[in-house]
Design a protein around this motif. Sequence first.
Motif, PDB file in Angstrom:
ATOM      1  N   GLY A   9      53.571  25.657  37.772  1.00 24.80           N
ATOM      2  CA  GLY A   9      54.024  26.317  38.986  1.00 24.80           C
ATOM      3  C   GLY A   9      54.969  25.437  39.780  1.00 24.80           C
ATOM      4  O   GLY A   9      55.174  24.269  39.456  1.00 24.80           O
ATOM      5  N   GLY A  10      55.548  25.997  40.818  1.00 26.37           N
ATOM      6  CA  GLY A  10      56.450  25.233  41.665  1.00 26.37           C
ATOM      7  C   GLY A  10      57.285  26.128  42.533  1.00 26.37           C
ATOM      8  O   GLY A  10      56.970  27.317  42.703  1.00 26.37           O
ATOM      9  N   SER A  11      58.342  25.564  43.085  1.00 23.84           N
ATOM     10  CA  SER A  11      59.242  26.305  43.958  1.00 23.84           C
ATOM     11  C   SER A  11      60.579  26.475  43.273  1.00 23.84           C
ATOM     12  O   SER A  11      61.087  25.544  42.631  1.00 23.84           O
ATOM     13  N   VAL A  12      61.142  27.655  43.421  1.00 22.73           N
ATOM     14  CA  VAL A  12      62.419  27.965  42.785  1.00 22.73           C
ATOM     15  C   VAL A  12      63.167  28.959  43.655  1.00 22.73           C
ATOM     16  O   VAL A  12      62.550  29.712  44.432  1.00 22.73           O
ATOM     17  N   GLN A  13      64.474  28.971  43.538  1.00 23.19           N
ATOM     18  CA  GLN A  13      65.270  29.952  44.264  1.00 23.19           C
ATOM     19  C   GLN A  13      65.293  31.275  43.508  1.00 23.19           C
ATOM     20  O   GLN A  13      65.092  31.311  42.291  1.00 23.19           O
ATOM     21  N   ALA A  14      65.541  32.330  44.233  1.00 27.89           N
ATOM     22  CA  ALA A  14      65.634  33.657  43.635  1.00 27.89           C
ATOM     23  C   ALA A  14      66.655  33.634  42.499  1.00 27.89           C
ATOM     24  O   ALA A  14      67.717  33.027  42.610  1.00 27.89           O
ATOM     25  N   GLY A  15      66.290  34.300  41.409  1.00 27.57           N
ATOM     26  CA  GLY A  15      67.134  34.308  40.220  1.00 27.57           C
ATOM     27  C   GLY A  15      66.807  33.216  39.238  1.00 27.57           C
ATOM     28  O   GLY A  15      67.277  33.236  38.088  1.00 27.57           O
ATOM     29  N   GLY A  16      65.984  32.267  39.649  1.00 25.92           N
ATOM     30  CA  GLY A  16      65.621  31.161  38.781  1.00 25.92           C
ATOM     31  C   GLY A  16      64.495  31.503  37.831  1.00 25.92           C
ATOM     32  O   GLY A  16      64.019  32.641  37.774  1.00 25.92           O
ATOM     33  N   SER A  17      64.064  30.494  37.082  1.00 25.47           N
ATOM     34  CA  SER A  17      63.044  30.673  36.057  1.00 25.47           C
ATOM     35  C   SER A  17      61.981  29.590  36.169  1.00 25.47           C
ATOM     36  O   SER A  17      62.248  28.482  36.644  1.00 25.47           O
ATOM     37  N   LEU A  18      60.788  29.948  35.720  1.00 27.21           N
ATOM     38  CA  LEU A  18      59.683  28.992  35.598  1.00 27.21           C
ATOM     39  C   LEU A  18      58.887  29.360  34.360  1.00 27.21           C
ATOM     40  O   LEU A  18      58.841  30.532  33.976  1.00 27.21           O
ATOM     41  N   ARG A  19      58.225  28.370  33.774  1.00 24.44           N
ATOM     42  CA  ARG A  19      57.313  28.645  32.667  1.00 24.44           C
ATOM     43  C   ARG A  19      55.945  28.074  33.017  1.00 24.44           C
ATOM     44  O   ARG A  19      55.810  26.879  33.300  1.00 24.44           O
ATOM     45  N   LEU A  20      54.959  28.943  32.990  1.00 25.11           N
ATOM     46  CA  LEU A  20      53.585  28.543  33.244  1.00 25.11           C
ATOM     47  C   LEU A  20      52.868  28.330  31.908  1.00 25.11           C
ATOM     48  O   LEU A  20      53.149  29.021  30.924  1.00 25.11           O
ATOM     49  N   SER A  21      51.945  27.390  31.913  1.00 21.47           N
ATOM     50  CA  SER A  21      51.131  27.120  30.725  1.00 21.47           C
ATOM     51  C   SER A  21      49.662  27.228  31.087  1.00 21.47           C
ATOM     52  O   SER A  21      49.257  26.924  32.213  1.00 21.47           O
ATOM     53  N   CYS A  22      48.865  27.639  30.113  1.00 17.54           N
ATOM     54  CA  CYS A  22      47.417  27.730  30.301  1.00 17.54           C
ATOM     55  C   CYS A  22      46.744  27.235  29.021  1.00 17.54           C
ATOM     56  O   CYS A  22      46.846  27.890  27.980  1.00 17.54           O
ATOM     57  N   TYR A 112      37.456  40.118  32.819  1.00 12.46           N
ATOM     58  CA  TYR A 112      37.668  38.795  32.243  1.00 12.46           C
ATOM     59  C   TYR A 112      36.517  37.873  32.597  1.00 12.46           C
ATOM     60  O   TYR A 112      35.991  37.907  33.703  1.00 12.46           O
ATOM     61  N   ASN A 113      36.168  37.013  31.633  1.00 15.12           N
ATOM     62  CA  ASN A 113      35.003  36.153  31.806  1.00 15.12           C
ATOM     63  C   ASN A 113      35.328  34.826  32.490  1.00 15.12           C
ATOM     64  O   ASN A 113      34.537  34.318  33.288  1.00 15.12           O
ATOM     65  N   ASP A 114      36.457  34.260  32.147  1.00 14.63           N
ATOM     66  CA  ASP A 114      36.777  32.898  32.584  1.00 14.63           C
ATOM     67  C   ASP A 114      38.159  32.874  33.236  1.00 14.63           C
ATOM     68  O   ASP A 114      39.062  33.586  32.801  1.00 14.63           O
ATOM     69  N   TRP A 115      38.287  32.011  34.230  1.00 13.36           N
ATOM     70  CA  TRP A 115      39.513  31.933  35.024  1.00 13.36           C
ATOM     71  C   TRP A 115      39.946  30.492  35.210  1.00 13.36           C
ATOM     72  O   TRP A 115      39.106  29.582  35.320  1.00 13.36           O
ATOM     73  N   GLY A 116      41.270  30.291  35.277  1.00 18.89           N
ATOM     74  CA  GLY A 116      41.801  29.001  35.656  1.00 18.89           C
ATOM     75  C   GLY A 116      41.772  28.819  37.154  1.00 18.89           C
ATOM     76  O   GLY A 116      41.398  29.734  37.905  1.00 18.89           O
ATOM     77  N   GLN A 117      42.203  27.653  37.587  1.00 17.70           N
ATOM     78  CA  GLN A 117      42.142  27.313  39.008  1.00 17.70           C
ATOM     79  C   GLN A 117      43.309  27.890  39.799  1.00 17.70           C
ATOM     80  O   GLN A 117      43.282  27.905  41.026  1.00 17.70           O
ATOM     81  N   GLY A 118      44.337  28.346  39.106  1.00 19.56           N
ATOM     82  CA  GLY A 118      45.507  28.917  39.765  1.00 19.56           C
ATOM     83  C   GLY A 118      46.606  27.893  39.951  1.00 19.56           C
ATOM     84  O   GLY A 118      46.354  26.703  40.133  1.00 19.56           O
ATOM     85  N   THR A 119      47.831  28.378  39.903  1.00 13.43           N
ATOM     86  CA  THR A 119      48.993  27.522  40.161  1.00 13.43           C
ATOM     87  C   THR A 119      49.962  28.307  41.047  1.00 13.43           C
ATOM     88  O   THR A 119      50.192  29.492  40.843  1.00 13.43           O
ATOM     89  N   GLN A 120      50.493  27.643  42.048  1.00  9.00           N
ATOM     90  CA  GLN A 120      51.324  28.314  43.050  1.00  9.00           C
ATOM     91  C   GLN A 120      52.766  28.434  42.570  1.00  9.00           C
ATOM     92  O   GLN A 120      53.351  27.476  42.059  1.00  9.00           O
ATOM     93  N   VAL A 121      53.306  29.627  42.748  1.00 10.40           N
ATOM     94  CA  VAL A 121      54.723  29.886  42.488  1.00 10.40           C
ATOM     95  C   VAL A 121      55.342  30.392  43.791  1.00 10.40           C
ATOM     96  O   VAL A 121      54.841  31.361  44.376  1.00 10.40           O
ATOM     97  N   THR A 122      56.386  29.734  44.238  1.00 10.38           N
ATOM     98  CA  THR A 122      57.075  30.115  45.457  1.00 10.38           C
ATOM     99  C   THR A 122      58.539  30.335  45.137  1.00 10.38           C
ATOM    100  O   THR A 122      59.200  29.454  44.593  1.00 10.38           O
ATOM    101  N   VAL A 123      59.020  31.541  45.469  1.00 12.44           N
ATOM    102  CA  VAL A 123      60.408  31.905  45.214  1.00 12.44           C
ATOM    103  C   VAL A 123      61.092  32.125  46.551  1.00 12.44           C
ATOM    104  O   VAL A 123      60.679  32.998  47.323  1.00 12.44           O
ATOM    105  N   SER A 124      62.127  31.361  46.806  1.00 12.64           N
ATOM    106  CA  SER A 124      62.845  31.472  48.078  1.00 12.64           C
ATOM    107  C   SER A 124      64.128  32.266  47.886  1.00 12.64           C
ATOM    108  O   SER A 124      64.752  32.241  46.828  1.00 12.64           O
ATOM    109  N   SER A 125      64.503  32.970  48.952  1.00  7.79           N
ATOM    110  CA  SER A 125      65.712  33.811  48.878  1.00  7.79           C
ATOM    111  C   SER A 125      66.960  33.022  49.223  1.00  7.79           C
ATOM    112  O   SER A 125      66.900  31.900  49.698  1.00  7.79           O
TER     113      SER A 125
END
Length: 125
Positions: A9-22, A112-125
């Motif tokens: 997770g992380g911060s990105v501007q609108a139109g950008g890309s991120l890849r999450l892993s689990c 669903y039985n099991d969950w991760g802790q979560g990761t924040q994604v913030t997209v700014s305009s």
Amino acid sequence: QVLLVESGGGSVQAGGSLRLSCAAIGRFYLSYTMAWFRQAPGKEREGLAAADSDGRTLFADSVKGRFTISQDNAKRTLYLQMNSLKPEDTATYYCAFRPGRLTSRLYTSNEYNDWGQGTQVTVSS
């Protein structure tokens, strides 16, 4: 029980890309489904995409064409590639696991039985 560890997770501007892993750690299942959900403040948890042990995938309409899901079975890791991100994609993203394969629909969060802790994604305009 399966322990799920998310990253990317992380911060990105609108139109950008991120890849999450689990990464899934712990008990092994021959058939399973892993999924990505997200939850924004004040909103319900929303199912985005899922993949099962046979390689089947399903996507919510809200992310079709922008998000893709993939998995590395050897590493027991699920990925969510998010492209063309929008400010409304801002949320905490969660990985989830359940035994058994996908059917014709995305499972709801309480299936669903099991969950991760979560990761924040913030997209700014």
